[in-house]
Design a protein around this motif. Sequence first.
Motif, PDB file in Angstrom:
ATOM      1  N   MET A   1       3.972  -0.306  -5.374  1.00  0.00           N
ATOM      2  CA  MET A   1       3.603   0.131  -4.051  1.00  0.00           C
ATOM      3  C   MET A   1       4.353  -0.720  -3.028  1.00  0.00           C
ATOM      4  N   LEU A   2       4.738  -0.123  -1.925  1.00  0.00           N
ATOM      5  CA  LEU A   2       5.439  -0.843  -0.865  1.00  0.00           C
ATOM      6  C   LEU A   2       4.487  -1.771  -0.118  1.00  0.00           C
ATOM      7  N   PRO A   3       5.028  -2.817   0.545  1.00  0.00           N
ATOM      8  CA  PRO A   3       4.161  -3.697   1.329  1.00  0.00           C
ATOM      9  C   PRO A   3       3.364  -2.904   2.371  1.00  0.00           C
ATOM     10  N   GLN A  21      -3.173   1.984  -5.204  1.00  0.00           N
ATOM     11  CA  GLN A  21      -4.190   2.261  -4.183  1.00  0.00           C
ATOM     12  C   GLN A  21      -5.506   1.562  -4.502  1.00  0.00           C
ATOM     13  N   LYS A  22      -5.832   1.476  -5.778  1.00  0.00           N
ATOM     14  CA  LYS A  22      -7.071   0.822  -6.186  1.00  0.00           C
ATOM     15  C   LYS A  22      -7.074  -0.657  -5.787  1.00  0.00           C
ATOM     16  N   SER A  23      -5.959  -1.357  -6.002  1.00  0.00           N
ATOM     17  CA  SER A  23      -5.907  -2.781  -5.638  1.00  0.00           C
ATOM     18  C   SER A  23      -5.882  -2.961  -4.115  1.00  0.00           C
ATOM     19  N   LEU A  24      -5.289  -2.028  -3.397  1.00  0.00           N
ATOM     20  CA  LEU A  24      -5.306  -2.070  -1.929  1.00  0.00           C
ATOM     21  C   LEU A  24      -6.736  -1.923  -1.422  1.00  0.00           C
ATOM     22  N   VAL A  28      -9.077  -4.827   0.606  1.00  0.00           N
ATOM     23  CA  VAL A  28      -9.738  -4.595   1.895  1.00  0.00           C
ATOM     24  C   VAL A  28     -11.248  -4.797   1.754  1.00  0.00           C
ATOM     25  N   ARG A  29     -11.822  -4.280   0.698  1.00  0.00           N
ATOM     26  CA  ARG A  29     -13.271  -4.408   0.482  1.00  0.00           C
ATOM     27  C   ARG A  29     -13.667  -5.870   0.270  1.00  0.00           C
ATOM     28  N   ASN A  30     -12.973  -6.569  -0.620  1.00  0.00           N
ATOM     29  CA  ASN A  30     -13.331  -7.950  -0.949  1.00  0.00           C
ATOM     30  C   ASN A  30     -12.944  -8.944   0.141  1.00  0.00           C
TER      31      ASN A  30
END
Length: 90
Positions: A1-3, A21-24, A28-30
């Motif tokens: 994924m791009l920055p 997308q899952k790690s993004l 944000v959540r954590n």
Amino acid sequence: MLPQVILVDGVPRCVIRPTDQKSLDRFVRNGKKWLQGGNPEAKCTYRPADAVENAIWKDAFALHKAGGADEESFFGIPLTSPAAAPESPK
């Protein structure tokens, strides 16, 4: 994924390169408490990094690798605005 740039109330807060997308979404959540900086009403969003933000991320990544660290352990870097210089005493 791009920055990606994480924005808080529309202001860039950090630039990260998530693997998907899952790690993004997880970041944000954590990281919401840190990102909001004590303002629980602040809205966290994200967008692709522009050329300047991408260059900042690449420079930080290059420094990370120059120190002998591996690619997988680097995720991102905070974006900070320059602090106003204190006035000198007269």
